[in-house]
Motif scaffolding. Sequence first.
Motif, short mmCIF file in Angstrom:
data_model
loop_
_atom_site.label_atom_id
_atom_site.label_comp_id
_atom_site.label_asym_id
_atom_site.label_seq_id
_atom_site.Cartn_x
_atom_site.Cartn_y
_atom_site.Cartn_z
N PRO A 83 -8.37 -8.01 0.11
CA PRO A 83 -7.16 -8.34 -0.65
C PRO A 83 -5.90 -8.14 0.20
O PRO A 83 -5.80 -7.18 0.97
CB PRO A 83 -7.19 -7.36 -1.82
N SER B 177 -3.01 -7.12 -0.63
CA SER B 177 -2.32 -5.87 -0.92
C SER B 177 -2.90 -4.71 -0.12
O SER B 177 -2.17 -3.82 0.32
CB SER B 177 -2.38 -5.55 -2.42
N GLU C 221 -2.66 -4.28 -8.38
CA GLU C 221 -2.58 -4.46 -6.93
C GLU C 221 -1.71 -3.36 -6.32
O GLU C 221 -2.02 -2.82 -5.26
CB GLU C 221 -1.96 -5.83 -6.59
N TYR D 263 -8.98 0.42 -5.86
CA TYR D 263 -8.83 -1.02 -6.14
C TYR D 263 -9.99 -1.52 -7.00
O TYR D 263 -9.79 -2.21 -8.01
CB TYR D 263 -8.78 -1.80 -4.82
N ASP E 166 -11.08 -10.71 -9.81
CA ASP E 166 -10.30 -10.43 -8.61
C ASP E 166 -11.13 -9.77 -7.51
O ASP E 166 -10.70 -9.70 -6.35
CB ASP E 166 -9.13 -9.49 -8.94
#
Length: 456
Positions: A144, A146, A397, A425, A437
């Motif tokens: 990801p 982030s 996030e 996460y 996600d």
Amino acid sequence: MVNIDSIISGLQSGVGVLEKLFGLKARETSIRTEVLAGATTFLTMAYIIFVNPKILASTGMDEGAVFVATCLAAALGSAIMGLWANLPIAQAPGMGLNAFFAFVVVKTMGVGWEVALAAVFCSGVAFLALSLLPFRQWLINSIPLSQKLAIAAGIGLFLGIIALESAGVIKASPATLVTVGDLKAVPVLLAALGFFVIVALDYRRVPGAILIGIVLITAIGIAFQVPFLDGKTVTSFHGIAALPPDPSPTLLKLDFGGLFDLGLTLVVVLVFSFLLVDLFDTAGTLIGLGHQAGMLTRDGRLPGLGRALVADSSASVAGALLGTSTTTSYIESASGIRAGGRTGPTAVTAALLFVLALFLSPLAASVPPYATAPAILFVACVMMRALGDVGWEDITEAVPAAVTVITMPLTFSIATGIGLGFIAYTLIKVLSGRWSDLNAAVVLVAAAFVLHFWIG
């Protein structure tokens, strides 16, 4: 007599060969632009030849030998990146990675530096094996955004603590863990001056801002014979140029026997930690530089990433053999890209300049810790700007990113911060009902860290 027409014709032929080899016209650049860009990159990251030996010398490694290893690893890594991957990205022993090597693995865990070098070598071999397979590229592309940004910022905070301690701004405290140092001490004031000078020069886009700051503070320290923070050593001038120091104290001094005597669990933890830190550091750097050079595709991928990863991992293996911590791609290559570098000759130029830097060992030995501290702090601040791109409006996030950034310096472990961030996460996404996600790579890394923390 010299035939001028023949010389010109030969030069034109040479340029033609380079054009075909590096695709200069396709990327709208020229050899002149690439060479100037390479020199700019070198000046921007040349501070590593002064900083890296100081950091690794704290483990008991010979500073002169580490200086040689730093220059050679940077030269070799940059050459591979330029010639094999055709990217304007230079390499050198990584900031953050050297701190992890010295302050976490050697000083905190009590592992000998020879054993730590063996772990770096093994992680580099594993890194290379993964780079030759689709797995690593898939893993990097699956992380990801982030978390990529948080890792960069977290390493920045980690470096910040090291820099402030080296400058004397902070010190250990049994009551509060950390407290303020003597802010009136001359080394602290000089470190502060160096930091402000570096920031101002960088704002003015002066090539080699960090290097100029280091040299300026070193010159002041030598001129006034400023003592180090320990009060025992006085800053002194050792010269500018000489033959390179003896590399033998660290060359091929990897202790594989000592590594495997640690037991399988600790060996896996060490190698896995070096691998993960290098993996994510490289991923963020390559993607960030690719973005700045305008090379990323619409979906955010870097063409030629596979070759770049092979170049990066090969340099790590070579660096460990030479006697330095993990070698990686440098975000400071952005300065050369900003100067117009778009292809391999930029990195090759930087590589040649690192070879010439081998003869500057007396100058490197003259640099005091309070002169390199502001350079480390500046790099830390630059890495922190990654936080600005985190999607703070999405709490699922933002919070995992914050966990990564906060825990990395406070646990004094880059790998621990990465692990806790990935675990946070995954769990936050699951509990929030945001299963879509997640991807296999994120869950795999989170599970690996859970196992790592459970085993200890």
